[in-house]
Motif scaffolding. Structure first.
Motif, PDB file in Angstrom:
ATOM      1  N   PRO A 167     -24.402   7.605 -12.201  1.00  0.00           N
ATOM      2  CA  PRO A 167     -22.960   7.868 -12.263  1.00  0.00           C
ATOM      3  C   PRO A 167     -22.365   8.120 -10.870  1.00  0.00           C
ATOM      4  O   PRO A 167     -22.922   8.880 -10.078  1.00  0.00           O
ATOM      5  N   GLY A 168     -21.257   7.455 -10.595  1.00  0.00           N
ATOM      6  CA  GLY A 168     -20.579   7.618  -9.310  1.00  0.00           C
ATOM      7  C   GLY A 168     -21.189   6.787  -8.185  1.00  0.00           C
ATOM      8  O   GLY A 168     -20.619   6.693  -7.103  1.00  0.00           O
ATOM      9  N   LYS A 169     -22.349   6.190  -8.451  1.00  0.00           N
ATOM     10  CA  LYS A 169     -23.017   5.446  -7.382  1.00  0.00           C
ATOM     11  C   LYS A 169     -23.240   3.973  -7.719  1.00  0.00           C
ATOM     12  O   LYS A 169     -23.407   3.151  -6.823  1.00  0.00           O
ATOM     13  N   THR A 170     -23.306   3.670  -9.008  1.00  0.00           N
ATOM     14  CA  THR A 170     -23.528   2.278  -9.422  1.00  0.00           C
ATOM     15  C   THR A 170     -22.555   1.941 -10.556  1.00  0.00           C
ATOM     16  O   THR A 170     -21.837   2.817 -11.037  1.00  0.00           O
ATOM     17  N   ALA A 171     -22.604   0.691 -10.981  1.00  0.00           N
ATOM     18  CA  ALA A 171     -21.884   0.290 -12.186  1.00  0.00           C
ATOM     19  C   ALA A 171     -22.508   0.999 -13.391  1.00  0.00           C
ATOM     20  O   ALA A 171     -23.662   1.430 -13.344  1.00  0.00           O
ATOM     21  N   CYS A 172     -21.725   1.124 -14.466  1.00  0.00           N
ATOM     22  CA  CYS A 172     -22.306   1.590 -15.729  1.00  0.00           C
ATOM     23  C   CYS A 172     -22.508   0.372 -16.633  1.00  0.00           C
ATOM     24  O   CYS A 172     -22.159  -0.748 -16.266  1.00  0.00           O
ATOM     25  N   LEU A 173     -23.052   0.590 -17.829  1.00  0.00           N
ATOM     26  CA  LEU A 173     -23.314  -0.549 -18.722  1.00  0.00           C
ATOM     27  C   LEU A 173     -22.020  -1.277 -19.089  1.00  0.00           C
ATOM     28  O   LEU A 173     -21.980  -2.501 -19.146  1.00  0.00           O
ATOM     29  N   ALA A 174     -20.940  -0.497 -19.298  1.00  0.00           N
ATOM     30  CA  ALA A 174     -19.669  -1.101 -19.699  1.00  0.00           C
ATOM     31  C   ALA A 174     -18.964  -1.792 -18.528  1.00  0.00           C
ATOM     32  O   ALA A 174     -18.128  -2.664 -18.751  1.00  0.00           O
TER      33      ALA A 174
END
Ligand SMILES: [Zn+2]
Length: 345
Positions: free
Chosen positions: A170-177
């Motif tokens: 979280p806050g560092k990469t993309a999320c699944l959505a």
């Protein structure tokens, strides 16, 4: 004195891993202090849990809703023919096997379906969540929970000879959505329809375990910032950048947690292999009483963990909390009335 002996035994057990510079003695200590949740313990979860337990992760919680069948044995490397004959819940069989592999760590099984109402209880006190599920609905729920609590997780999926994995920080990469605003095309293809190669799923899960170990020993900077996929049969390999969130992502940016809010979670769902899962009512079931009541109507037997009721063409597997998987139909109405007729409404 006894403490020193235990330390020496542990050093011996993990000696080859401690020799690896990326882990070392300090990394080994961090692994021992780590708490990990694995959601789903089929083929992917077998590899995730087996390798992490062998590596000395101190606490592993296994959450799985399903029971073992003979068709699982080709790829679900923690299980054997006895487990399938007994139709043991996967979480139970996995934890038994894992504790035989490593009795110095804690493995906690939960025979449950991850839902909006139990995901906080099941996931909150772990530092990393690993995806061993086989469906996008649970993954979106997991993503909602992880993004709402700003918790890291690793997505892993496999079908056919294809595998894919993504680290979500979280806050560092993309999320699944960010990557899949909607479930991707072909996501409806499952192991039950598209088949699966055991080596493909074991390979992608092994990659996910390596990423998990990096995280747990504090080497987050070494973690991959791409979505990695490969096709083990056709020798295709690709990586797409996933090192930042999509600006208009409804989950990690707009913080709309539709799955966590429960609006998208059906109480009756298809769960592959010509089966329907019913988990509308949470109420304890008395197996002995029910077995006596069902005996005149079909073939019935129960263990401590599941009750099996076969009445052609259906096969009902009931768990102690009242949840059931009914095999022999994909019609939720048919499954619901079978459940109501024999178990209760
Ligand atoms: Zn996102």
């Amino acid at each position: 004195m006894i403490m020193i002996e235990i330390m020496q035994t542990l050093d011996e057990r993990y000696s080859r891993q401690i020799l690896f510079p990326g882990i070392g003695a300090e990394g080994q200590r961090k692994l021992a202090e780590s708490r990990v949740a694995i959601v789903g313990c089929g083929a992917t979860g077998s590899v995730l849990s087996s390798l992490l337990v062998r590596a000395g992760v101190g606490y592993v919680r296994i959450i799985d809703r399903d029971y073992i069948e003979p068709s699982n044995l080709q790829r679900q490397v923690l299980f054997d023919e006895n487990d399938a004959a007994e139709a043991l819940p996967k979480a139970i069989a996995a934890s038994r096997k894992l504790q035989l592999i490593n009795s110095t760590v804690t493995v906690e099984p939960h025979v449950e379906d991850l839902t909006p109402s139990n995901c906080e209880d099941l996931l909150e006190d772990t530092s990393l969540i690993l995806d061993g599920t086989d469906n996008f609905e649970t993954r979106y729920l997991l993503n909602d929970y992880a993004m709402s609590e700003r918790r890291p997780w690793i997505y892993t999926a496999a079908v056919g000879s294809y595998g894919v994995t993504l680290n979500i920080l979280p806050g560092k990469t993309a999320c699944l959505a960010c990557v899949f605003p909607q479930a991707p095309e072909g996501a409806t293809e499952t192991c039950d329809t598209g088949g699966i190669l055991n080596s493909a799923v074991n390979m992608i899960a092994s990659i996910a375990v390596t990423e998990a170990m990096k995280f747990l020993v504090g080497a987050e900077v070494q973690m991959r910032r791409t979505m990695l996929s490969f096709d083990a049969w056709h020798n295709d390999h690709s990586e797409i950048r996933a090192d930042h969130a999509r600006a208009d992502c409804s989950v990690c940016q707009e913080r709309k947690f539709v799955y966590l809010a429960g609006r998208a979670h059906p109480h009756i769902s298809l769960c592959g292999r010509n089966s329907v899962q019913i988990h509308e009512r949470h109420r304890p079931v008395n197996f002995a009483e029910l077995e006596a009541r069902l005996a005149p109507h079909g073939e019935v037997r129960s263990t401590e963990y599941v009750l099996r009721f076969v009445r052609s063409p259906f096969e009902l597997t009931l768990f102690p909390d009242g949840r059931a998987i009914i095999k022999g139909t994909t019609d939720t109405g048919v499954a619901r009335s079978f459940y109501a007729r024999f178990i209760g409404s």
